[in-house]
Enzyme design. Structure first.
Site, PDB file in Angstrom:
ATOM      1  N   ASN A  28    -146.339  15.943 -64.999  1.00 38.12           N
ATOM      2  CA  ASN A  28    -147.296  16.278 -66.046  1.00 38.12           C
ATOM      3  C   ASN A  28    -148.671  15.844 -65.547  1.00 38.12           C
ATOM      4  OD1 ASN A  28    -148.767  16.681 -68.346  1.00 38.12           O
ATOM      5  ND2 ASN A  28    -147.775  15.078 -69.552  1.00 38.12           N
ATOM      6  N   TRP A  29    -149.432  16.826 -65.081  1.00 42.30           N
ATOM      7  CA  TRP A  29    -150.726  16.492 -64.469  1.00 42.30           C
ATOM      8  C   TRP A  29    -151.781  16.137 -65.516  1.00 42.30           C
ATOM      9  CZ3 TRP A  29    -151.410  20.893 -60.198  1.00 42.30           C
ATOM     10  CH2 TRP A  29    -150.375  20.750 -59.259  1.00 42.30           C
ATOM     11  N   LYS A  30    -151.508  16.419 -66.767  1.00 44.57           N
ATOM     12  CA  LYS A  30    -152.450  16.143 -67.865  1.00 44.57           C
ATOM     13  C   LYS A  30    -153.846  16.710 -67.551  1.00 44.57           C
ATOM     14  CE  LYS A  30    -149.805  12.044 -68.984  1.00 44.57           C
ATOM     15  NZ  LYS A  30    -149.758  10.749 -69.651  1.00 44.57           N
ATOM     16  N   HIS A  37    -145.645  16.449 -76.570  1.00 44.39           N
ATOM     17  CA  HIS A  37    -145.975  15.218 -75.847  1.00 44.39           C
ATOM     18  C   HIS A  37    -146.624  14.240 -76.832  1.00 44.39           C
ATOM     19  CE1 HIS A  37    -147.827  12.428 -73.057  1.00 44.39           C
ATOM     20  NE2 HIS A  37    -146.987  12.896 -72.135  1.00 44.39           N
ATOM     21  N   GLU A  64    -149.066  12.407 -76.623  1.00 50.42           N
ATOM     22  CA  GLU A  64    -150.537  12.514 -76.683  1.00 50.42           C
ATOM     23  C   GLU A  64    -150.959  13.670 -77.582  1.00 50.42           C
ATOM     24  OE1 GLU A  64    -151.126  12.588 -72.445  1.00 50.42           O
ATOM     25  OE2 GLU A  64    -150.425  10.510 -72.330  1.00 50.42           O
ATOM     26  N   GLU A 100    -139.503  10.114 -74.112  1.00 49.79           N
ATOM     27  CA  GLU A 100    -140.626   9.360 -73.563  1.00 49.79           C
ATOM     28  C   GLU A 100    -141.054   8.272 -74.546  1.00 49.79           C
ATOM     29  OE1 GLU A 100    -142.806  11.880 -70.431  1.00 49.79           O
ATOM     30  OE2 GLU A 100    -143.743  12.260 -72.351  1.00 49.79           O
ATOM     31  N   GLY A 114    -147.880   5.699 -69.197  1.00 45.88           N
ATOM     32  CA  GLY A 114    -149.154   5.325 -68.596  1.00 45.88           C
ATOM     33  C   GLY A 114    -149.444   3.837 -68.647  1.00 45.88           C
ATOM     34  N   SER A 121    -143.810   5.929 -67.069  1.00 44.54           N
ATOM     35  CA  SER A 121    -144.042   5.130 -65.869  1.00 44.54           C
ATOM     36  C   SER A 121    -142.935   5.252 -64.819  1.00 44.54           C
ATOM     37  CB  SER A 121    -144.291   3.664 -66.248  1.00 44.54           C
ATOM     38  OG  SER A 121    -145.446   3.569 -67.066  1.00 44.54           O
ATOM     39  N   GLY A 150    -145.943  11.373 -65.304  1.00 43.75           N
ATOM     40  CA  GLY A 150    -147.383  11.552 -65.394  1.00 43.75           C
ATOM     41  C   GLY A 150    -148.085  11.071 -64.136  1.00 43.75           C
ATOM     42  N   GLY A 151    -148.572   9.840 -64.167  1.00 37.36           N
ATOM     43  CA  GLY A 151    -149.379   9.293 -63.076  1.00 37.36           C
ATOM     44  C   GLY A 151    -148.789   9.505 -61.683  1.00 37.36           C
TER      45      GLY A 151
HETATM   46  C1  PEP Z   1    -146.170  11.469 -69.371  1.00 34.82           C
HETATM   47  O1  PEP Z   1    -147.330  11.633 -69.627  1.00 34.82           O
HETATM   48  O2  PEP Z   1    -145.345  12.321 -69.731  1.00 34.82           O
HETATM   49  C2  PEP Z   1    -145.779  10.241 -68.678  1.00 34.82           C
HETATM   50  C3  PEP Z   1    -144.527   9.887 -68.710  1.00 34.82           C
HETATM   51  O3  PEP Z   1    -146.795   9.551 -68.059  1.00 34.82           O
HETATM   52  P1  PEP Z   1    -146.597   8.315 -67.028  1.00 34.82           P
HETATM   53  O4  PEP Z   1    -145.526   8.719 -66.052  1.00 34.82           O
HETATM   54  O5  PEP Z   1    -147.929   8.156 -66.381  1.00 34.82           O
HETATM   55  O6  PEP Z   1    -146.167   7.139 -67.822  1.00 34.82           O
END
Ligand code: PEP
Length: 250
Positions: free
Chosen positions: A9-11, A95, A97, A167, A173, A213, A234-235
């Site tokens: 997920n590049w956001k 998501h 967010e 999640e 994050g 994470s 994500g990251g």
């Molecule tokens: C996400 O945004 O779906 C996510 C899991 O982010 P991260 O891996 O950075 O925690």
């Protein structure tokens, strides 16, 4: 056998140039055998990145959202028809967010899910609890209620097409990951709840991804659990060498 999935997920990150380089590096590395890699790309780069992954086996792109209506006066929004017209087959929905910053409710997410499925696309449907709920020990009921109020209202046929991503919000994050046991516990409960509503066959066939994470160091421990079918990342999906290790974490 359930589909193993490494989803990124590049956001709202990276320029076009950086995104192209990242996608090209992943195409060059290739998706490991038996693993479907899905890249959650910002709208503006979807067409370009889709063309880059087109030649690669088992690498697809996903939109990070879609509107519930097919067209109309919704300035700034993107429809499933638009996504279809550029060949996008997957859409991340719900998501945390989107739920938190854009007020997306279970009811709205059910409408979005229906629209995405109606367009022949596959939703990657996110659920997960905030820290206070985890601390109160009511996380399982909370997450199952999110599903009951949304995608558990689908027909069995429609539900069977969906990918779920669990999640926990406290792990997104933050660098704090759910332990493999915590992830497995929730995934098992989600699968049990699916079985109660839609039957064993659909429950056993549903891919449930863990997100929060995930990184190169913990992917293997998380993905080795029997009900964890991969990750939504994500990251760690923004650096090719790191995400390739996650893709190889099965
Ligand atoms: C996400 O945004 O779906 C996510 C899991 O982010 P991260 O891996 O950075 O925690």
């Amino acid at each position: 056998m359930r589909q193993k999935i490494a989803a990124g997920n590049w956001k709202m990150n990276n320029t076009l140039e950086e995104s192209v380089a990242l996608a090209q590096a992943l195409v060059d590395a290739g998706s490991p055998s038996g693993v479907l890699t899905i890249l959650g790309v910002p709208y503006v780069y979807l067409d370009k990145i889709n063309q880059i992954v087109a030649g690669a086996e088992n690498i697809e792109v996903a939109a990070q959202n879609a509107h519930q209506e097919l067209s109309g006066a919704f300035t700034g929004e993107i429809s499933v028809k638009m996504l279809n017209s550029i060949g996008v087959k997957y859409v991340i929905l719900g998501h945390s967010e989107r739920r938190e910053y854009f007020g997306e409710t279970d009811e709205l997410l059910l409408a979005k899910t229906n629209t995405v499925l109606g367009a022949g696309q596959i939703p990657i449907f996110c659920c997960g609890e905030p820290l206070a709920i985890r601390k109160a020990g009511t996380h399982i009921t909370y997450v199952i209620d999110q599903l009951k109020n949304s995608i558990f209202k689908l027909s069995a046929e429609d539900f069977s097409k969906i990918i779920i991503a669990y999640e926990p919000i406290w792990a997104i994050g933050t660098g704090e990951t759910a332990s493999p046991a915590q992830a497995q516990e929730m995934h098992e409960e989600i699968r049990k709840a699916i079985a109660e509503v839609f039957g064993n066959e659909i429950a056993e066939g549903t891919s449930i991804l863990y997100g929060g994470s995930v990184n190169a160091a913990n992917a293997k421990d998380l993905f080795s659990n029997k009900d964890v079918d991969g990750g939504l990342v994500g990251g760690a999906s923004l650096k090719a060498d790191v995400f390739v290790q996650v893709m190889n974490g099965f």
